[in-house]
Design an enzyme around this catalytic site. Structure first.
Site, mmCIF file in Angstrom:
data_model
loop_
_atom_site.group_PDB
_atom_site.id
_atom_site.type_symbol
_atom_site.label_atom_id
_atom_site.label_comp_id
_atom_site.label_asym_id
_atom_site.label_seq_id
_atom_site.Cartn_x
_atom_site.Cartn_y
_atom_site.Cartn_z
ATOM 1 N N ASP A 1 0.821 -1.209 0.000
ATOM 2 C CA ASP A 1 0.000 0.000 0.000
ATOM 3 C C ASP A 1 0.858 1.264 0.000
ATOM 4 O O ASP A 1 1.922 1.304 0.616
ATOM 5 C CB ASP A 1 -0.899 -0.015 1.245
ATOM 6 C CG ASP A 1 -1.870 1.141 1.281
ATOM 7 O OD1 ASP A 1 -2.682 1.255 0.347
ATOM 8 O OD2 ASP A 1 -1.827 1.935 2.245
ATOM 9 N N GLU B 1 1.187 -0.433 -5.110
ATOM 10 C CA GLU B 1 0.225 0.644 -5.353
ATOM 11 C C GLU B 1 1.043 1.924 -5.401
ATOM 12 O O GLU B 1 1.332 2.534 -4.375
ATOM 13 C CB GLU B 1 -0.823 0.721 -4.240
ATOM 14 C CG GLU B 1 -1.908 1.734 -4.565
ATOM 15 C CD GLU B 1 -2.460 2.466 -3.355
ATOM 16 O OE1 GLU B 1 -3.501 3.128 -3.497
ATOM 17 O OE2 GLU B 1 -1.851 2.404 -2.274
#
Length: 423
Positions: free
Chosen positions: A300, A350
């Protein structure tokens, strides 16, 4: 002295199975507790096994390291415990175990002693069949938040074992090849979706025990579905029982408040320059592969790791640039290590900027991921769909622009949780 080599490797940043030493483990007819609290004055372990008495189980420092240990004979499985840390300035802190394999269910915050060894896995056929590169076969990934996917009739949460039946059947029926789980690591606040973690080594107890989660992964594999975990190694929550100021000083975060504080999320950033943080996080990535047979990790908020100023702060590196040089080296070390042990796993970034070679090999100057989320495609395509159909003819560039850079990385085309919630 016993444990001295493990302590040396941990402090060197090369102890990539540190979860086999730190935390709570069976040891010579007792349970051995080991915790990193380098600047603590004294450390005690306290829990169900001593009636939560504050000072009957003092830990001892392992040689001249920052690690403390104790062996306790009266510990039973599922016993709750915490570390009682006496700081240099006279405060008393009660901390959950950063390496605990199990935790109390929120709102309670203690760690639980749990033996995760010897689960009778029945997914060897899947493991053998998927021992090949991912690029030569299609992937269709179903991203899901286990807390909100479905409820029981009384509005209670589905357990891991219920999800192993109902979610797996749904995903298989819909033709997906993988399930991507929004973070299942233990976290105190439901509204964070799991991205603000306290227990990096503990599958959240909201849905059951660690071995219940193993059963969920096993059932996915037996139904030919891979499992990808969302993982948030950029920051951690500030709850008192968590990693923040663990021994009264900055252990997992930077001692510079500007670097440590993530004001956008109300969290603290990891300090990737610290060898102990590298051992903690790289071990964590391997741990989920080792013990839970996962098939990949989606990392993330990589842009927040790569850039010191991504959250709006005017922080520069030693050369005057905004790149977080320590984080870049950590990412390369992370990917290189994971692929050495699991060459066919998925390491997905990401990453929302134009940083080059995100999926390039480390030896060629890349970051070493094997996939990158194509955030540009996602935003452009959603913006196009939001146009009134009569106007879309004037915005076809939003659907074609991504072809300009489509072959610069190994992309995954996502419609993520952020877009589902925020539009």
């Amino acid at each position: 002295m016993e444990g001295a080599l493990d302590a040396h490797l941990f402090h060197e940043g090369t102890f990539f199975r540190s979860y086999e030493f730190l935390g709570a483990h069976p040891f010579k007819n007792s349970v051995r507790f080991v915790v990193w609290a380098p600047n603590a004055r004294l450390v005690y372990v306290t829990g169900d096994f001593n009636g939560w008495q504050s000072d009957t189980l003092p830990m001892r420092r392992i040689s001249d390291s920052g690690l403390w240990e104790i062996c306790v004979k009266t510990v039973k499985e599922y016993d709750n415990y915490k570390y009682r840390i006496c700081t240099q300035d006279g405060r008393i802190l009660y901390k959950a175990d950063p390496y605990a394999f199990h935790a109390e269910e929120r709102p309670n915050t203690a760690s639980k002693y749990y033996d995760i060894q010897n689960y009778p896995w029945k997914d060897q056929e899947w493991i053998n069949r998927n021992n090949t590169a991912s690029y030569d076969k299609p992937m269709a990934i179903y991203e899901v938040n286990l807390l909100s996917w479905k409820k029981n009739s009384d509005q209670s949460t589905l357990s891991y074992r219920q999800l192993a039946k109902e979610l797996v059947a749904y995903v298989k029926k819909m033709g997906y090849t993988h399930i991507e789980l929004m973070p299942v690591m233990e976290h105190p606040f439901d509204g964070s979706w799991g991205y603000q973690t306290t227990g990096y080594y503990a599958p959240t107890s909201r849905y059951g025990t660690p071995k219940d989660f193993m059963y969920f992964v096993e059932q996915c594999h037996r139904n030919e579905i891979g499992v990808i975990l969302d993982w948030a190694p950029v920051h951690f929550c500030r709850d008192d029982h968590g990693l923040r100021m663990f021994d009264g000083t900055a252990c997992y975060e930077s001692s510079d408040p500007e670097k440590a504080n993530n004001d956008q999320w109300g969290t603290n950033n990891f300090d990737f320059s610290k060898p102990e943080v590298q051992s903690f996080l790289i071990s964590n990535a391997l741990y989920w592969h080792d013990y839970y047979h996962i098939d990949g990790i989606r990392i993330d908020a990589v842009a927040y790791m790569l850039y010191l100023n991504f959250s709006g702060k005017e922080i520069k590196n030693e050369y005057g640039g905004y790149e977080n040089l320590e984080a870049v080296e950590f990412i390369k070390k992370l990917n290189k290590t994971v692929f050495q042990h699991y060459p066919h796993t998925l390491m997905m970034a990401e990453e929302s900027t134009a940083w080059p070679l995100v999926t390039g090999p480390v030896h060629e100057g890349g970051l070493g991921f094997n996939y990158k989320w194509n955030m540009g495609w996602m935003h452009d395509s959603l913006k196009y769909i939001q146009e009134d159909p009569i106007h879309r003819a004037y915005h076809h560039d939003q659907m074609t622009f991504s072809m300009v850079y489509a072959y610069s990385e190994h992309f995954v085309l996502p419609i993520s949780h952020d877009e589902v919630v925020h539009g």
